[in-house]
Design an enzyme around this catalytic site. Structure first.
Site, mmCIF file in Angstrom:
data_model
loop_
_atom_site.group_PDB
_atom_site.id
_atom_site.type_symbol
_atom_site.label_atom_id
_atom_site.label_comp_id
_atom_site.label_asym_id
_atom_site.label_seq_id
_atom_site.Cartn_x
_atom_site.Cartn_y
_atom_site.Cartn_z
ATOM 1 N N CYS A 2 0.851 -1.173 0.000
ATOM 2 C CA CYS A 2 0.000 0.000 0.000
ATOM 3 C C CYS A 2 0.894 1.233 0.000
ATOM 4 O O CYS A 2 2.105 1.121 0.189
ATOM 5 C CB CYS A 2 -0.853 0.060 1.270
ATOM 6 S SG CYS A 2 -1.743 -1.457 1.581
ATOM 7 N N ARG A 27 1.811 1.843 -5.850
ATOM 8 C CA ARG A 27 2.023 0.879 -4.765
ATOM 9 C C ARG A 27 0.766 0.053 -4.459
ATOM 10 O O ARG A 27 0.797 -0.879 -3.666
ATOM 11 C CB ARG A 27 2.429 1.620 -3.484
ATOM 12 C CG ARG A 27 3.689 2.424 -3.613
ATOM 13 C CD ARG A 27 4.048 3.035 -2.283
ATOM 14 N NE ARG A 27 4.268 2.025 -1.290
ATOM 15 C CZ ARG A 27 5.414 1.374 -1.103
ATOM 16 N NH1 ARG A 27 6.441 1.652 -1.865
ATOM 17 N NH2 ARG A 27 5.523 0.469 -0.167
ATOM 18 N N TRP A 74 -3.613 -1.998 -1.501
ATOM 19 C CA TRP A 74 -3.519 -3.216 -2.306
ATOM 20 C C TRP A 74 -3.760 -4.338 -1.314
ATOM 21 O O TRP A 74 -2.910 -4.625 -0.475
ATOM 22 C CB TRP A 74 -2.127 -3.298 -2.936
ATOM 23 C CG TRP A 74 -1.968 -4.374 -3.944
ATOM 24 C CD1 TRP A 74 -2.419 -4.367 -5.230
ATOM 25 C CD2 TRP A 74 -1.271 -5.617 -3.783
ATOM 26 N NE1 TRP A 74 -2.058 -5.522 -5.859
ATOM 27 C CE2 TRP A 74 -1.353 -6.304 -5.004
ATOM 28 C CE3 TRP A 74 -0.593 -6.218 -2.733
ATOM 29 C CZ2 TRP A 74 -0.784 -7.555 -5.201
ATOM 30 C CZ3 TRP A 74 -0.021 -7.463 -2.929
ATOM 31 C CH2 TRP A 74 -0.117 -8.115 -4.149
ATOM 32 N N ASN A 100 0.840 0.124 5.896
ATOM 33 C CA ASN A 100 1.387 -0.641 4.769
ATOM 34 C C ASN A 100 2.173 -1.801 5.370
ATOM 35 O O ASN A 100 3.136 -1.574 6.084
ATOM 36 C CB ASN A 100 2.307 0.279 3.948
ATOM 37 C CG ASN A 100 3.177 -0.480 2.964
ATOM 38 O OD1 ASN A 100 4.273 -0.042 2.633
ATOM 39 N ND2 ASN A 100 2.723 -1.600 2.476
ATOM 40 N N GLY A 101 1.732 -3.024 5.081
ATOM 41 C CA GLY A 101 2.445 -4.186 5.602
ATOM 42 C C GLY A 101 1.472 -5.281 5.985
ATOM 43 O O GLY A 101 0.290 -5.236 5.600
ATOM 44 N N GLU A 477 12.920 -12.472 -19.766
ATOM 45 C CA GLU A 477 12.461 -11.123 -19.423
ATOM 46 C C GLU A 477 11.459 -10.604 -20.462
ATOM 47 O O GLU A 477 10.477 -9.959 -20.106
ATOM 48 C CB GLU A 477 13.688 -10.191 -19.291
ATOM 49 C CG GLU A 477 13.392 -8.726 -19.054
ATOM 50 C CD GLU A 477 12.581 -8.434 -17.774
ATOM 51 O OE1 GLU A 477 12.386 -9.339 -16.940
ATOM 52 O OE2 GLU A 477 12.122 -7.286 -17.650
ATOM 53 N N LYS A 481 7.679 -9.438 -19.468
ATOM 54 C CA LYS A 481 7.090 -8.131 -19.780
ATOM 55 C C LYS A 481 5.743 -8.322 -20.462
ATOM 56 O O LYS A 481 4.777 -7.638 -20.162
ATOM 57 C CB LYS A 481 8.016 -7.324 -20.721
ATOM 58 C CG LYS A 481 9.227 -6.703 -20.088
ATOM 59 C CD LYS A 481 8.977 -5.533 -19.160
ATOM 60 C CE LYS A 481 8.819 -5.928 -17.738
ATOM 61 N NZ LYS A 481 9.923 -6.298 -16.928
ATOM 62 N N GLU A 484 2.947 -9.703 -17.945
ATOM 63 C CA GLU A 484 2.448 -8.869 -16.857
ATOM 64 C C GLU A 484 1.618 -7.679 -17.306
ATOM 65 O O GLU A 484 0.750 -7.236 -16.559
ATOM 66 C CB GLU A 484 3.586 -8.430 -15.926
ATOM 67 C CG GLU A 484 4.612 -7.540 -16.554
ATOM 68 C CD GLU A 484 5.715 -7.160 -15.581
ATOM 69 O OE1 GLU A 484 5.468 -7.117 -14.381
ATOM 70 O OE2 GLU A 484 6.829 -6.888 -16.056
ATOM 71 N N HIS A 500 12.430 -30.366 -26.864
ATOM 72 C CA HIS A 500 12.274 -31.328 -25.759
ATOM 73 C C HIS A 500 10.889 -31.224 -25.132
ATOM 74 O O HIS A 500 10.678 -31.690 -24.015
ATOM 75 C CB HIS A 500 13.369 -31.104 -24.709
ATOM 76 C CG HIS A 500 14.731 -31.391 -25.258
ATOM 77 N ND1 HIS A 500 15.257 -32.663 -25.292
ATOM 78 C CD2 HIS A 500 15.632 -30.584 -25.854
ATOM 79 C CE1 HIS A 500 16.455 -32.618 -25.873
ATOM 80 N NE2 HIS A 500 16.698 -31.367 -26.221
ATOM 81 N N LYS A 597 4.060 -2.334 -7.441
ATOM 82 C CA LYS A 597 5.449 -2.023 -7.777
ATOM 83 C C LYS A 597 6.461 -2.704 -6.869
ATOM 84 O O LYS A 597 7.426 -3.280 -7.341
ATOM 85 C CB LYS A 597 5.652 -0.508 -7.754
ATOM 86 C CG LYS A 597 7.041 -0.059 -8.186
ATOM 87 C CD LYS A 597 7.292 -0.328 -9.644
ATOM 88 C CE LYS A 597 8.678 0.024 -10.085
ATOM 89 N NZ LYS A 597 8.993 -0.609 -11.389
#
Ligand code: F6R
Length: 602
Positions: A2, A27, A74, A100-101, A477, A481, A484, A500, A597
């Site tokens: 958050c 956040r 969040w 936040n936590g 990577e 990208k 997400e 394979h 983030k």
């Protein structure tokens, strides 16, 4: 995860807080709330939605008072709804706080408080903090004492902004394992999860450490230890970021702006580390057991680092996802170990936990970090900064390429210190690295063709990214990208792995992105591309060889560079491709669903 912000001064608090929340939205963005105080009364407005939605719906800009705290959420405990949004309050309605936590022992504490007669409204872990302070207040002389006693009972992570009606001149901010920074103004004070929240008003900051809290009035601040209540001497730092740097600078999204910033920040990363990298390399040269720990994109940078260290310094690091490292390597780390932690935010819980473990075991810890003063920099023995400036887009772009630049410099210096590579080659490689920002500028000119390419791919639901050697992390990577922000399923793998198993998924029109720079595995890569093409794959090839033209449906031409430097320019078109696909599919690339983030919980 958050974002929190608090203000005390002479301005209308709700206006400062709402602006701050807007800048902290990266956040978390499932609900928003603000509490202000005026004439001994608290005013609370909160609800589900983005900052803009909640501001509009609840008229957040119409709240009285010159002090207050706000929150963008969040969810971790309790679904996103109006009641679970912060601020949360105690039974008396005199204490309000934002958090936040995660409080790990909240269930036990809640049970105990319910037995004592407290009533709870929300499903959040946060609400117990307000009630716990209320409970402690009954046997404490001051609110500050009660706050300390209550917080010492919590297990978990918490950054808090706290307001109490009976103390009209102050706010409290607390930090333990979630970021909290104070902004020091003239006749006004701020506390927030991150600097851009108040950068418009002040660039003078004080970073809190774990288990510290601050008492701020509009003209004063003091930081103390939670355990003892004793004052801690803190340094006021000046942050050089301008507000403009933290805003979109005319681009439709932060992500695109940040992709375009890469030439500049790469130069900053190279210049910013030129003087310090030699000393760091000398410090770490003696370690034979090297571990690299990180998560997500930073982990992919770690994988590139492995190739660089192997090739140049003849050292073979173990690269491990930090969430796994703690459990798998605990007994292998000792005083002879070097642990390199790579983290943009410097606040990723898994990475911090791995670093703390390494420290406990006596290992040397080097952090490669973007956010100055973040927790990782305080745990580490040595820190190298990526100098990428604030990254607001949730998807890491410029912080990744600058991590790669720093790792390349480190590998070169390590090779020099250890005498493991020819000096002439190292000097040439260094020169080429200094030229990489120009190459990235050239690659950015491909933006329009990449947008066109994306138009033809936007309905696809599966992508494959293949690479070889140092190109494998680029494949991973590139796939990350795409996943997400466009929500298209993508898989990154070594090209050799294709037959394979995954080749069974290749059918007519499935896009296969081939990272194919010139080098010793180029011919093998061409063979893999042919295999996929024969099954109907739509080949998007990245490289500089004319031979790719014949086998690809789309060719993304990248200027020829030393193979060890390819990860930087090769990821840039893949960032742009993912960006355009996200936008074409109607997604907001800056705020991918379900993601935030910095992941400050394990
Ligand atoms: C992906 C992304 C994440 C982060 C990861 C680690 O675009 O940004 O995968 O790389 O959460 O974050 P830091 O580097 O802050 O430790």
């Amino acid at each position: 995860m958050c974002g929190i912000i608090g203000y005390i001064g002479d301005r209308k608090a709700c206006e400062v807080i709402v602006k701050g929340l807007k800048r902290l939205e990266y956040r978390g963005y499932d609900s928003v709330g603000v509490v202000t105080e005026s004439n001994g009364k608290l005013y609370i407005k909160k609800g589900v939605g983005s900052v803009d939605e909640v501001v509009e719906r609840l008229n957040l800009l119409d709240m009285p008072g010159k002090r207050g705290v706000g929150h963008t959420r969040w969810a971790t405990h309790g679904v996103p709804n109006d009641i679970n949004a912060h601020p949360q309050m105690d039974c008396t309605g005199k204490i309000a706080l934002v958090h936040n936590g995660i409080i790990e022992n909240f269930a036990e504490l809640k049970e105990e408080l319910v037995e004592k007669g407290h009533t709870f409204e929300s499903d959040t872990d946060t609400e117990i903090i307000a009630h716990l302070i209320e409970e402690e207040l009954k046997s404490s002389e001051t609110f500050e004492d009660a706050l300390r006693k209550a917080l010492l009972r919590l297990k978990g992570s918490f950054a808090l902004g706290v307001i109490y009606t009976e103390e009209p001149d102050r706010l409290y901010f607390v930090r333990n394992e979630s970021p909290l920074v104070l902004g020091i103004g003239n006749g006004e004070m701020f506390g927030a999860s991150d600097v851009p929240a108040f950068l418009e008003y002040t660039n003078r900051v004080v970073f809190l450490d774990d288990m510290e809290y601050a008492v701020v009035t509009k003209n004063s601040w003091v930081v103390k230890r939670l355990e003892t209540g004793e004052e801690v001497r803190k340094e006021v730092k000046t942050v050089e970021w301008t507000l403009e740097m933290a805003e979109k600078a005319g681009f439709p999204h932060f992500m695109l702006k940040e992709i375009y910033e890469q030439p500049r920040v790469l130069r900053d990363a190279i210049h910013g580390n030129a003087k310090v990298i030699g000393d760091v390399a000398k410090e770490i040269a003696k370690y034979n057991k090297i571990f690299i720990v990180a998560m997500g994109t930073s982990y992919h940078a770690g994988l590139v680092g492995k190739y660089l260290f192997q090739r140049l310094a003849k050292k073979v690091p173990i690269v491990e996802d930090a969430s796994e490292f703690r459990y798998e390597f605990e007994n292998l780390i000792d005083e002879d170990s070097l642990v390199i932690a790579i983290t943009q935010s410097g606040e990723t819980a898994d990475t911090l936990a791995a670093m703390k473990l390494a420290k406990r075991k006596g290992a040397k810890v080097l952090a490669i970090v973007n956010v100055v003063g973040s927790m990782a920099t305080r745990i580490a023995d040595l820190t190298l900064y990526t100098h990428a400036g604030p990254e607001i887009g949730v998807a890491a772009t410029k912080t990744y390429t600058t991590q790669l630049a720093v790792l390349t410099m480190l590998a070169i210096e390590l090779a020099r210190t250890l005498g493991t590579a020819d000096e002439e080659y190292l000097t040439k490689l260094e020169e080429s690295l200094r030229g990489i920002p120009d190459i990235v500028e050239e690659v950015l000119n491909l933006n329009e063709p990449l947008r066109e390419l994306a138009k033809g791919l936007k309905e696809k639901e599966n992508f494959f990214y293949i690479g070889r050697g140092i190109g494998v992390p680029t494949a991973l990577e590139g796939a990350l990208k795409l996943k997400e922000i466009s929500y298209i399923h993508a898989e990154g793998l070594s090209a050799g792995e294709l037959k394979h198993g995954p080749l069974a998924l290749i059918e007519e029109g499935v896009p296969v992105v081939a990272i194919a720079p010139s080098g010793k595995t180029f011919d093998k890569m061409l063979g893999n591309v042919e295999e996929a093409k024969a099954r109907g794959a739509y080949i998007i090839a990245l490289g500089s060889s004319e031979r790719l033209r014949g086998v690809s449906d789309a060719l993304i031409e990248i200027p020829e560079v030393d193979e060890l430097l390819t990860p930087i320019p090769y990821i840039v078109p893949l960032q742009l491709l993912a960006y355009h696909l996200a936008v074409l599919r109607g997604n907001d690339p800056d705020k991918p669903r379900n993601l935030a983030k910095s992941v400050t919980v394990e």
